[in-house]
Design a protein around this motif. Structure first.
Motif, PDB file in Angstrom:
ATOM      1  N   VAL A   1       0.804  -1.134  -0.111  1.00 15.21           N
ATOM      2  CA  VAL A   1       0.061  -0.081  -0.029  1.00 15.21           C
ATOM      3  C   VAL A   1       0.911   1.315  -0.056  1.00 15.21           C
ATOM      4  CG1 VAL A   1      -1.706   1.351   1.392  1.00 15.21           C
ATOM      5  CG2 VAL A   1      -1.938  -1.106   0.980  1.00 15.21           C
ATOM      6  N   ALA A   2       1.807   1.147   0.881  1.00 18.14           N
ATOM      7  CA  ALA A   2       2.810   2.312   0.784  1.00 18.14           C
ATOM      8  C   ALA A   2       3.477   2.647  -0.434  1.00 18.14           C
ATOM      9  CB  ALA A   2       3.898   2.234   1.871  1.00 18.14           C
ATOM     10  N   ALA A   3       4.047   1.394  -1.153  1.00 19.59           N
ATOM     11  CA  ALA A   3       4.538   1.684  -2.651  1.00 19.59           C
ATOM     12  C   ALA A   3       3.707   1.999  -3.294  1.00 19.59           C
ATOM     13  CB  ALA A   3       5.022   0.138  -2.780  1.00 19.59           C
TER      14      ALA A   3
ATOM     15  N   LEU B   1       9.607   1.687  -9.594  1.00 17.30           N
ATOM     16  CA  LEU B   1       9.057   1.391  -8.432  1.00 17.30           C
ATOM     17  C   LEU B   1       8.145   0.303  -8.469  1.00 17.30           C
ATOM     18  CD1 LEU B   1       8.975   1.456  -5.338  1.00 17.30           C
ATOM     19  CD2 LEU B   1       7.535   3.620  -5.431  1.00 17.30           C
ATOM     20  N   ALA B   2       7.001   0.532  -9.323  1.00 12.74           N
ATOM     21  CA  ALA B   2       5.925  -0.259  -9.575  1.00 12.74           C
ATOM     22  C   ALA B   2       6.491  -1.571 -10.058  1.00 12.74           C
ATOM     23  CB  ALA B   2       4.870   0.166 -10.761  1.00 12.74           C
ATOM     24  N   LEU B   3       7.499  -1.741 -10.969  1.00  9.50           N
ATOM     25  CA  LEU B   3       8.143  -2.911 -11.261  1.00  9.50           C
ATOM     26  C   LEU B   3       8.642  -3.649 -10.526  1.00  9.50           C
ATOM     27  CD1 LEU B   3       9.226  -1.900 -15.111  1.00  9.50           C
ATOM     28  CD2 LEU B   3       7.479  -3.690 -14.545  1.00  9.50           C
ATOM     29  N   SER B   4       9.379  -3.111  -9.501  1.00 11.45           N
ATOM     30  CA  SER B   4      10.560  -3.659  -8.617  1.00 11.45           C
ATOM     31  C   SER B   4       9.506  -4.230  -7.482  1.00 11.45           C
ATOM     32  CB  SER B   4      11.406  -2.852  -8.224  1.00 11.45           C
ATOM     33  OG  SER B   4      10.893  -1.601  -7.441  1.00 11.45           O
TER      34      SER B   4
ATOM     35  N   GLY C   1      -6.372   5.769  -9.781  1.00 13.73           N
ATOM     36  CA  GLY C   1      -6.468   4.422  -9.633  1.00 13.73           C
ATOM     37  C   GLY C   1      -5.648   3.785  -8.774  1.00 13.73           C
ATOM     38  N   VAL C   2      -4.221   3.944  -8.790  1.00 13.85           N
ATOM     39  CA  VAL C   2      -3.257   3.338  -8.104  1.00 13.85           C
ATOM     40  C   VAL C   2      -3.202   3.812  -6.687  1.00 13.85           C
ATOM     41  CG1 VAL C   2      -0.863   3.080  -7.906  1.00 13.85           C
ATOM     42  CG2 VAL C   2      -1.692   2.712 -10.119  1.00 13.85           C
ATOM     43  N   GLY C   3      -3.315   5.086  -6.542  1.00 14.58           N
ATOM     44  CA  GLY C   3      -3.492   5.536  -4.944  1.00 14.58           C
ATOM     45  C   GLY C   3      -4.898   5.351  -4.299  1.00 14.58           C
ATOM     46  N   LEU C   4      -5.878   4.890  -4.796  1.00 11.11           N
ATOM     47  CA  LEU C   4      -7.074   4.611  -4.150  1.00 11.11           C
ATOM     48  C   LEU C   4      -7.013   3.122  -3.819  1.00 11.11           C
ATOM     49  CD1 LEU C   4      -9.768   6.600  -6.161  1.00 11.11           C
ATOM     50  CD2 LEU C   4      -8.867   7.126  -3.672  1.00 11.11           C
ATOM     51  N   PRO C   5      -7.305   2.674  -2.444  1.00 10.46           N
ATOM     52  CA  PRO C   5      -7.323   1.384  -2.274  1.00 10.46           C
ATOM     53  C   PRO C   5      -8.203   0.466  -2.889  1.00 10.46           C
ATOM     54  CG  PRO C   5      -8.036   2.548  -0.312  1.00 10.46           C
ATOM     55  CD  PRO C   5      -7.868   3.497  -1.508  1.00 10.46           C
ATOM     56  N   SER C   6      -8.193  -0.648  -3.543  1.00  9.98           N
ATOM     57  CA  SER C   6      -9.046  -1.858  -3.791  1.00  9.98           C
ATOM     58  C   SER C   6     -10.259  -2.094  -2.691  1.00  9.98           C
ATOM     59  CB  SER C   6      -8.440  -2.808  -4.290  1.00  9.98           C
ATOM     60  OG  SER C   6      -9.655  -3.970  -4.711  1.00  9.98           O
ATOM     61  N   ARG C   7     -11.602  -1.888  -3.142  1.00  7.96           N
ATOM     62  CA  ARG C   7     -12.437  -2.305  -2.293  1.00  7.96           C
ATOM     63  C   ARG C   7     -13.192  -3.737  -2.863  1.00  7.96           C
ATOM     64  NH1 ARG C   7     -10.838   0.046   2.152  1.00  7.96           N
ATOM     65  NH2 ARG C   7     -10.792   2.510   1.914  1.00  7.96           N
ATOM     66  N   THR C   8     -12.459  -4.643  -3.685  1.00 11.79           N
ATOM     67  CA  THR C   8     -13.109  -5.755  -4.429  1.00 11.79           C
ATOM     68  C   THR C   8     -13.343  -6.845  -3.174  1.00 11.79           C
ATOM     69  OG1 THR C   8     -10.899  -6.462  -5.096  1.00 11.79           O
ATOM     70  CG2 THR C   8     -12.221  -4.946  -6.366  1.00 11.79           C
TER      71      THR C   8
ATOM     72  N   ARG D   1      -4.285  -8.858  -2.668  1.00 12.73           N
ATOM     73  CA  ARG D   1      -4.253  -8.473  -4.219  1.00 12.73           C
ATOM     74  C   ARG D   1      -3.025  -7.264  -3.921  1.00 12.73           C
ATOM     75  NH1 ARG D   1      -8.163  -7.447  -8.345  1.00 12.73           N
ATOM     76  NH2 ARG D   1      -9.542  -8.944  -7.402  1.00 12.73           N
ATOM     77  N   ASP D   2      -2.254  -7.363  -5.003  1.00 10.90           N
ATOM     78  CA  ASP D   2      -1.184  -6.120  -5.308  1.00 10.90           C
ATOM     79  C   ASP D   2      -1.803  -4.932  -5.768  1.00 10.90           C
ATOM     80  OD1 ASP D   2       0.641  -7.814  -4.271  1.00 10.90           O
ATOM     81  OD2 ASP D   2       1.334  -8.206  -6.241  1.00 10.90           O
ATOM     82  N   PRO D   3      -1.553  -3.733  -5.327  1.00  8.71           N
ATOM     83  CA  PRO D   3      -2.432  -2.577  -5.772  1.00  8.71           C
ATOM     84  C   PRO D   3      -1.867  -2.182  -6.998  1.00  8.71           C
ATOM     85  CG  PRO D   3      -1.240  -2.115  -3.781  1.00  8.71           C
ATOM     86  CD  PRO D   3      -0.682  -3.502  -4.029  1.00  8.71           C
ATOM     87  N   VAL D   4      -0.657  -2.343  -7.657  1.00  7.82           N
ATOM     88  CA  VAL D   4      -0.408  -2.301  -9.210  1.00  7.82           C
ATOM     89  C   VAL D   4       0.148  -3.459  -9.903  1.00  7.82           C
ATOM     90  CG1 VAL D   4       0.239   0.083  -8.442  1.00  7.82           C
ATOM     91  CG2 VAL D   4       1.967  -1.510  -8.359  1.00  7.82           C
TER      92      VAL D   4
END
Length: 280
Positions: free
Chosen positions: A16-18, A84-87, A243-250, A277-280
């Motif tokens: 989430v921080a990433a 950062l997203a890739l790593s 989209g990336v910054g908002l947490p998933s609510r699924t 679930r990974d955020p990105v």
């Protein structure tokens, strides 16, 4: 007795921080990439309908240093966000397939972030390889460019600009497909296809106008086409940041685990769908 419950609850904090860092970098890049709108209030001496957007950063322009700096910030911010997203989320072993968990490898997402990394690197390089003059507004500059009497940075700038366009289109396409295929980033899933379609049209306009200008047939509102092209990329970056910054609510909410007192130990030991679930 409480020790086993502490590890699972802290595990989701890192992704989430990433994800929030990625979103912040994307938003910074979107803002910096639209710095050209300052020409509305600043006197640049260039016609925004006809002039290359790169001419704002030309070496002989009074505000060239400002626009080169903002292009550098935009490129580095996108590059940092993509890496950062890739790593953090894609250069890892695939997570085991579990009921309700998202797939361990998401090639469309990984490819999209890689394309955005190319876009960021090329944009940063673009800012370090500026035009020496403004060919659409300076006939002598245009003549020297046609005769090949301008610095080699003109050719290098054309190469990095082309790579930036390819990276942007690749990133927009792959990450928009990823949003819809993997059911992620609702803003991108909803509006991404429209922005992508508009970006393809704006890119076609820009390429046609550049070809016409180089053939001596006028500019065909080259500046307007390029500014629309850049604006759409910036809007898409801001959309992706949201989209990336908002947490998933699924998945089940965190509060659902506390509904039954007798199930506390079992719920604490198994993360929810949203946590897996990974955020990105």
């Amino acid at each position: 007795m409480s020790a086993p419950t502490s590890a699972p609850t802290s595990a989701p904090a890192r992704p989430v921080a990433a994800a929030r860092a990625v979103a912040a970098l994307l938003l910074l890049s979107a803002v910096a990439y639209t710095a050209w709108v300052l020409e509305v209030v600043l006197s640049t001496g260039l016609d925004p309908v006809q002039a290359y957007i790169s001419e704002l950063a030309a070496e002989d322009q009074p505000l060239g240093g400002l626009f080169r700096a903002t292009d550098l910030v935009a490129g580095l911010a996108v590059l940092a966000a993509a890496l950062l997203a890739l790593s953090a989320f894609h250069l890892r072993r695939p997570v085991p397939r579990e009921p309700g968990a998202s797939p361990g490898r998401r090639p469309w997402a990984a490819g999209g972030w890689a394309a955005l990394a190319l876009f960021g690197a090329a944009t940063a390089a673009d800012s370090r390889l500026p035009l020496s003059c403004a060919p659409t507004s300076d006939e002598m500059c245009a003549a020297r460019e046609t005769a090949g009497l301008v610095p080699a940075t003109h050719t290098a700038h054309a190469v990095t600009s082309s790579l930036a366009v390819l990276g942007a289109l690749g990133g927009l396409t792959a990450l928009t497909v990823a949003a819809r295929r993997y059911h992620r980033w609702p803003p991108v899933r909803r509006y991404g296809p429209w922005l992508l379609g508009a970006e393809v049209l704006a890119t076609g306009w820009s390429l046609g106008a550049i070809a016409a200008f180089e053939a001596g047939h006028g500019t065909w509102a080259l500046g307007a086409g390029q500014r629309l092209q850049v604006l759409l990329v910036a809007l898409w970056l801001a959309l992706l940041a949201a989209g990336v910054g908002l947490p998933s609510r699924t998945g089940p909410s965190a509060g659902a685990a506390a509904e039954g007192v007798g199930r506390n130990a079992r719920d604490a030991a198994a993360p929810s769908r949203t946590e897996r679930r990974d955020p990105v």
